[in-house]
Design a protein around this motif. Structure first.
Motif, PDB file in Angstrom:
ATOM      1  N   GLY A 238     162.702  69.152  69.198  1.00 28.87           N
ATOM      2  CA  GLY A 238     162.626  70.019  68.032  1.00 28.87           C
ATOM      3  C   GLY A 238     163.987  70.560  67.628  1.00 28.87           C
ATOM      4  N   ARG A 239     164.030  71.176  66.472  1.00 30.27           N
ATOM      5  CA  ARG A 239     165.284  71.680  65.910  1.00 30.27           C
ATOM      6  C   ARG A 239     165.735  72.954  66.622  1.00 30.27           C
ATOM      7  NH1 ARG A 239     166.015  75.226  61.393  1.00 30.27           N
ATOM      8  NH2 ARG A 239     163.746  75.237  61.148  1.00 30.27           N
ATOM      9  N   THR A 240     167.047  73.066  66.845  1.00 26.07           N
ATOM     10  CA  THR A 240     167.647  74.274  67.399  1.00 26.07           C
ATOM     11  C   THR A 240     168.297  75.064  66.273  1.00 26.07           C
ATOM     12  OG1 THR A 240     168.063  73.270  69.560  1.00 26.07           O
ATOM     13  CG2 THR A 240     169.379  75.198  68.978  1.00 26.07           C
ATOM     14  N   GLU A 241     167.944  76.333  66.161  1.00 24.66           N
ATOM     15  CA  GLU A 241     168.460  77.201  65.103  1.00 24.66           C
ATOM     16  C   GLU A 241     169.139  78.417  65.733  1.00 24.66           C
ATOM     17  OE1 GLU A 241     166.711  79.982  61.439  1.00 24.66           O
ATOM     18  OE2 GLU A 241     165.346  78.947  62.816  1.00 24.66           O
ATOM     19  N   ALA A 242     170.449  78.468  65.670  1.00 24.21           N
ATOM     20  CA  ALA A 242     171.182  79.605  66.225  1.00 24.21           C
ATOM     21  C   ALA A 242     170.933  80.852  65.381  1.00 24.21           C
ATOM     22  CB  ALA A 242     172.672  79.295  66.289  1.00 24.21           C
ATOM     23  N   VAL A 243     170.833  81.992  66.035  1.00 24.38           N
ATOM     24  CA  VAL A 243     170.537  83.264  65.377  1.00 24.38           C
ATOM     25  C   VAL A 243     171.495  84.323  65.919  1.00 24.38           C
ATOM     26  CG1 VAL A 243     168.777  85.039  64.988  1.00 24.38           C
ATOM     27  CG2 VAL A 243     168.098  82.634  65.148  1.00 24.38           C
TER      28      VAL A 243
ATOM     29  N   VAL B 201     162.607  81.388  82.929  1.00 20.44           N
ATOM     30  CA  VAL B 201     164.057  81.556  82.966  1.00 20.44           C
ATOM     31  C   VAL B 201     164.638  80.266  83.528  1.00 20.44           C
ATOM     32  CG1 VAL B 201     166.005  82.835  83.931  1.00 20.44           C
ATOM     33  CG2 VAL B 201     163.905  84.045  83.316  1.00 20.44           C
ATOM     34  N   ASN B 202     165.628  79.715  82.829  1.00 23.22           N
ATOM     35  CA  ASN B 202     166.308  78.505  83.266  1.00 23.22           C
ATOM     36  C   ASN B 202     167.731  78.849  83.657  1.00 23.22           C
ATOM     37  OD1 ASN B 202     164.279  76.308  82.099  1.00 23.22           O
ATOM     38  ND2 ASN B 202     164.568  77.870  80.538  1.00 23.22           N
ATOM     39  N   ASP B 203     168.151  78.457  84.862  1.00 23.50           N
ATOM     40  CA  ASP B 203     169.561  78.587  85.178  1.00 23.50           C
ATOM     41  C   ASP B 203     170.289  77.384  84.579  1.00 23.50           C
ATOM     42  OD1 ASP B 203     168.427  76.819  87.171  1.00 23.50           O
ATOM     43  OD2 ASP B 203     170.293  76.990  88.281  1.00 23.50           O
ATOM     44  N   ASN B 204     171.612  77.499  84.419  1.00 21.88           N
ATOM     45  CA  ASN B 204     172.420  76.412  83.865  1.00 21.88           C
ATOM     46  C   ASN B 204     171.846  75.921  82.533  1.00 21.88           C
ATOM     47  OD1 ASN B 204     174.527  74.549  83.839  1.00 21.88           O
ATOM     48  ND2 ASN B 204     173.352  73.018  84.934  1.00 21.88           N
ATOM     49  N   PRO B 205     171.703  76.812  81.550  1.00 27.59           N
ATOM     50  CA  PRO B 205     171.007  76.436  80.309  1.00 27.59           C
ATOM     51  C   PRO B 205     171.831  75.498  79.424  1.00 27.59           C
ATOM     52  CG  PRO B 205     171.969  78.605  80.079  1.00 27.59           C
ATOM     53  CD  PRO B 205     172.176  78.206  81.517  1.00 27.59           C
ATOM     54  N   ASN B 206     171.143  74.809  78.530  1.00 27.82           N
ATOM     55  CA  ASN B 206     171.812  73.969  77.538  1.00 27.82           C
ATOM     56  C   ASN B 206     172.823  74.785  76.742  1.00 27.82           C
ATOM     57  OD1 ASN B 206     169.771  72.107  78.217  1.00 27.82           O
ATOM     58  ND2 ASN B 206     169.798  71.277  76.136  1.00 27.82           N
ATOM     59  N   VAL B 207     174.001  74.222  76.556  1.00 28.16           N
ATOM     60  CA  VAL B 207     174.957  74.729  75.555  1.00 28.16           C
ATOM     61  C   VAL B 207     175.536  73.497  74.883  1.00 28.16           C
ATOM     62  CG1 VAL B 207     177.051  76.012  75.082  1.00 28.16           C
ATOM     63  CG2 VAL B 207     175.515  76.806  76.878  1.00 28.16           C
ATOM     64  N   ASP B 208     175.024  73.180  73.713  1.00 26.92           N
ATOM     65  CA  ASP B 208     175.464  72.004  72.974  1.00 26.92           C
ATOM     66  C   ASP B 208     176.216  72.452  71.727  1.00 26.92           C
ATOM     67  OD1 ASP B 208     174.221  70.128  74.728  1.00 26.92           O
ATOM     68  OD2 ASP B 208     172.293  70.624  73.823  1.00 26.92           O
ATOM     69  N   ALA B 209     177.392  71.881  71.529  1.00 26.17           N
ATOM     70  CA  ALA B 209     178.239  72.263  70.394  1.00 26.17           C
ATOM     71  C   ALA B 209     177.480  72.110  69.086  1.00 26.17           C
ATOM     72  CB  ALA B 209     179.506  71.402  70.373  1.00 26.17           C
ATOM     73  N   GLY B 210     177.528  73.158  68.278  1.00 26.00           N
ATOM     74  CA  GLY B 210     176.831  73.147  67.002  1.00 26.00           C
ATOM     75  C   GLY B 210     175.395  73.606  67.093  1.00 26.00           C
ATOM     76  N   HIS B 211     174.893  73.853  68.290  1.00 25.01           N
ATOM     77  CA  HIS B 211     173.520  74.319  68.461  1.00 25.01           C
ATOM     78  C   HIS B 211     173.530  75.736  69.040  1.00 25.01           C
ATOM     79  CE1 HIS B 211     172.915  69.933  68.116  1.00 25.01           C
ATOM     80  NE2 HIS B 211     171.792  70.300  67.528  1.00 25.01           N
ATOM     81  N   GLU B 212     173.536  75.839  70.369  1.00 23.95           N
ATOM     82  CA  GLU B 212     173.506  77.170  70.977  1.00 23.95           C
ATOM     83  C   GLU B 212     174.705  78.025  70.557  1.00 23.95           C
ATOM     84  OE1 GLU B 212     170.631  74.808  73.212  1.00 23.95           O
ATOM     85  OE2 GLU B 212     172.682  74.413  72.548  1.00 23.95           O
ATOM     86  N   ASP B 213     175.858  77.389  70.294  1.00 19.03           N
ATOM     87  CA  ASP B 213     177.045  78.155  69.904  1.00 19.03           C
ATOM     88  C   ASP B 213     177.189  78.288  68.386  1.00 19.03           C
ATOM     89  OD1 ASP B 213     177.825  75.651  69.064  1.00 19.03           O
ATOM     90  OD2 ASP B 213     179.712  75.618  70.179  1.00 19.03           O
ATOM     91  N   GLY B 214     176.126  77.972  67.661  1.00 18.35           N
ATOM     92  CA  GLY B 214     176.213  77.923  66.202  1.00 18.35           C
ATOM     93  C   GLY B 214     176.584  79.238  65.551  1.00 18.35           C
ATOM     94  N   VAL B 215     176.256  80.365  66.176  1.00 23.14           N
ATOM     95  CA  VAL B 215     176.638  81.687  65.658  1.00 23.14           C
ATOM     96  C   VAL B 215     177.706  82.313  66.547  1.00 23.14           C
ATOM     97  CG1 VAL B 215     175.848  84.054  65.277  1.00 23.14           C
ATOM     98  CG2 VAL B 215     174.449  82.132  64.484  1.00 23.14           C
TER      99      VAL B 215
END
Length: 263
Positions: free
Chosen positions: A181-186, A227-241
């Protein structure tokens, strides 16, 4: 940030003591080499993200359910599922309901059953390989909140939207039909206060590592899924904001733990 970084691999465990800090960015499971690295770093007193206790708390849904209960974390109605408790599932949780294998991740090992016959067939098959499962009420939503925490502070927020026509963020995990599904940074300021509070409470139940907390906002209440350790951080997604501040928060945590608060 003044940190000299080196990418190491599974072969580098014998020289771990040469480093001041360790940031693990590979799959973290108890049966993975990453757990051995975390244990060794903890023994050496090296600044560490994430630690063995966090990995243990996040790798087992059974252990996490007990931690959530002990710390008063709001969750869906949850039952530790064994052959003895199987008969009470429909009355307690309703149908459909969600069945989770103890070490499920990335939507693998997470099942939705719609009938008693399907429930009995699935659970009987799964309990042949594990003594217990987790059963939860089914709470469909269009998205889950993902709140990123490090050192007990929120550093990013996203909406993880469900795959269209499906009840999960990921469909057919581990198969050629994989779909996400789509990731939307907030912005953190736009996240409902109850969502942030629930995420922080859940993170505190695990520790002070780098976590991704999944929360459902049901209007009348918020519930923590996991709770997830070592979570996803994908450029343009989680760091979008959050942008570079996300990375600076993680590396800053390592720096403070390695060199002190004045770093």
């Amino acid at each position: 940030m003044g940190i000299e970084a080196e990418l190491i691999t599974a072969a580098d465990l014998p020289r771990l003591e040469q480093f001041d800090g360790l940031l693990i960015r590979d799959h973290t499971r108890i049966d993975n080499y990453t757990f051995a690295f975390a244990q060794r770093a903890a023994e050496l007193g090296i600044a560490l993200v994430d630690d063995p206790v966090s990995m243990q708390g996040c790798s087992s849904k059974l252990r996490q359910a007990k931690l959530f209960e002990a710390h008063g974390v709001p969750t869906p109605k949850t039952l530790v599922l064994t052959r003895e408790t199987l008969p009470i599932v429909p009355a307690l949780l309703g149908l459909p309901c969600v069945i989770k294998e103890p070490e499920s991740s990335f939507s693998r090992g997470v099942h939705c059953v719609a009938s008693e016959a399907e429930l009995v067939e699935l659970v009987t098959a799964l309990l042949a390989h594990t003594p217990a499962l987790i059963a939860q009420e089914f709470l469909p939503t269009g998205f889950d909140w993902r709140i990123g925490l490090v050192d007990r502070q929120a550093i990013f927020a996203c909406r993880y939207h469900m795959v269209p026509g499906h009840w999960q963020v990921v469909r057919d995990a581990g198969t050629p039909e994989y779909c996400e599904g789509r990731t939307e940074a907030v912005a953190l300021g736009d996240v409902p206060a109850a969502v942030l509070a629930s995420a922080r409470l859940a993170g505190d139940a695990i520790g002070d590592g780098f976590y991704g907390v999944d929360v459902k906002d049901l209007d009348e209440r918020c519930v923590v899924i996991e709770v997830n350790d070592n979570p996803n951080v994908d450029a343009g997604h989680e760091d979008g904001v959050a942008g570079p501040e996300l990375y600076e928060a993680v590396i800053g945590t390592i720096a403070r733990r390695a060199f002190g608060a004045g770093r």
